[in-house]
Design an enzyme around this catalytic site. Structure first.
Site, short mmCIF file in Angstrom:
data_model
loop_
_atom_site.label_atom_id
_atom_site.label_comp_id
_atom_site.label_asym_id
_atom_site.label_seq_id
_atom_site.Cartn_x
_atom_site.Cartn_y
_atom_site.Cartn_z
N HIS A 130 0.85 -1.21 0.00
CA HIS A 130 0.00 0.00 0.00
C HIS A 130 0.88 1.26 0.00
CE1 HIS A 130 -2.90 -2.88 2.01
NE2 HIS A 130 -3.65 -2.38 1.06
N GLN A 146 -9.15 -7.55 -10.38
CA GLN A 146 -9.82 -6.36 -9.82
C GLN A 146 -9.45 -5.11 -10.64
OE1 GLN A 146 -10.41 -5.28 -5.50
NE2 GLN A 146 -8.55 -4.11 -5.85
O1 PAF Z 1 -8.26 -4.01 -3.03
C1 PAF Z 1 -8.92 -3.68 -2.01
O2 PAF Z 1 -8.38 -3.43 -0.94
C2 PAF Z 1 -10.45 -3.60 -2.11
O3 PAF Z 1 -10.96 -4.57 -2.96
C3 PAF Z 1 -10.96 -2.20 -2.51
C4 PAF Z 1 -10.50 -1.81 -3.89
C5 PAF Z 1 -10.48 -1.18 -1.49
C6 PAF Z 1 -12.48 -2.18 -2.52
O4 PAF Z 1 -13.00 -2.50 -1.26
#
Ligand code: PAF
Length: 294
Positions: free
Chosen positions: A37, A153
């Site tokens: 992150h 995603q």
């Molecule tokens: O990747 C994540 O942490 C989650 O899927 C997100 C994009 C914050 C959506 O809840």
């Protein structure tokens, strides 16, 4: 750094800044922030004037059998990381703010969501697509950064941004790995010491697939079986899928022509790991002559 908790406060802040010509970057997260992150936040920081990180553990993307209740929520640590990285707004909406009474709209991206993670977690991507659409509506970012680690995603968000004209520039940041190749994930903390030692097998098997493509092997089945062979070295791991796919549609490839994404998901004990590697086939003389540029 300001902490905002309501969609109204978030949108008011965004509107004001946008009127002043400030560009807004956004990193959506579910908290339990790690160095992966941190890399997304740093990449976003370089691209915008003001930066928002959201922390919301989204119930809609968890099945009843999954780990929603025990999902780590180290909020003080998360805020400290955001502060250190120069985040302007930490957006921490509660469940009732995101899904108030009467809420019923669901966003689906059926094509991209149907395979791989979507097959194993049937409601997951509708939950992701819905919450990301809502967060974009609240934060009104110019650009958003997602990790390549969750390849499917990111592909889904790209499709959604295009299809719904959301006007957000998407940056997909490369996966950040531990020293032994394991992709960083908030769920890695669930691994016992013995399981953690076994976990790099997934990346090892994807790397074997990538090496095969670089060596000129093109048949999807052959590449997949080479990845499976490597994975079998670790008897404690069970495979959910190992696949050779088109990086845009995520459809399985019978033959790799140009680019491919190798997608993998395994279970070690009760912990599920996902990972991926994008591979470009090396140019050969014949392909160059026919005008293939790589
Ligand atoms: O990747 C994540 O942490 C989650 O899927 C997100 C994009 C914050 C959506 O809840």
């Amino acid at each position: 750094m300001k902490i905002l908790r309501t969609p109204t406060a978030m949108t008011a802040w965004s509107r004001r800044l946008r009127r002043e010509g400030v560009t807004i970057g956004f990193v959506p997260t579910m908290g339990a922030l790690h160095d992966g992150h941190r890399a997304l936040i740093r990449a976003a920081r370089l691209q915008c004037d003001a930066l928002v990180v959201s922390i919301f553990v989204n119930p809609a993307q968890f099945a009843p059998t999954e780990d929603l209740a025990k999902y780590p929520r180290p909020i003080a640590k998360d805020r400290a990381l955001c502060r250190t990285e120069g985040v302007d707004i930490c957006f921490e909406p509660g469940g009732a703010a995101i899904y108030p009474e009467g809420f019923e709209t669901v966003v689906t991206v059926p094509g991209i969501a149907q395979r791989w993670e979507g097959e194993i977690r049937p409601h997951h991507f509708a939950g992701v697509a819905t919450v990301v659409t809502k967060l974009f509506g609240m934060v009104r970012p110019d650009m958003a950064v997602f990790g390549q680690k969750d390849f499917q995603q990111a592909a889904l968000v790209r499709r959604m941004i295009d299809d719904l004209n959301l006007g957000v520039a998407l940056i997909v940041y490369p996966t950040v790995r531990e020293h032994d190749g394991l992709a960083m994930s908030s769920r890695n903390i669930y691994l016992s010491e013995a399981e953690r030692a076994r976990a790099p097998i997934l990346y090892k098997s994807l790397q074997a697939g990538a090496a095969a493509i670089k060596d000129g092997i093109t048949a999807g089945r052959k590449i997949q079986s080479m990845m499976t062979q490597v994975l079998r070295q670790e008897s404690a791991a069970t495979v959910d899928y190992l696949a050779v796919c088109d990086p845009d549609s995520l459809a399985p490839l019978t033959s790799v022509h140009d680019r491919a994404v190798l997608l993998g998901a395994i279970r070690i004990g009760t912990v599920r790991l996902i990972d991926n590697v994008v591979v470009r086939r090396p140019a050969t003389r014949g392909r160059q002559k026919r005008g293939c540029q790589e």
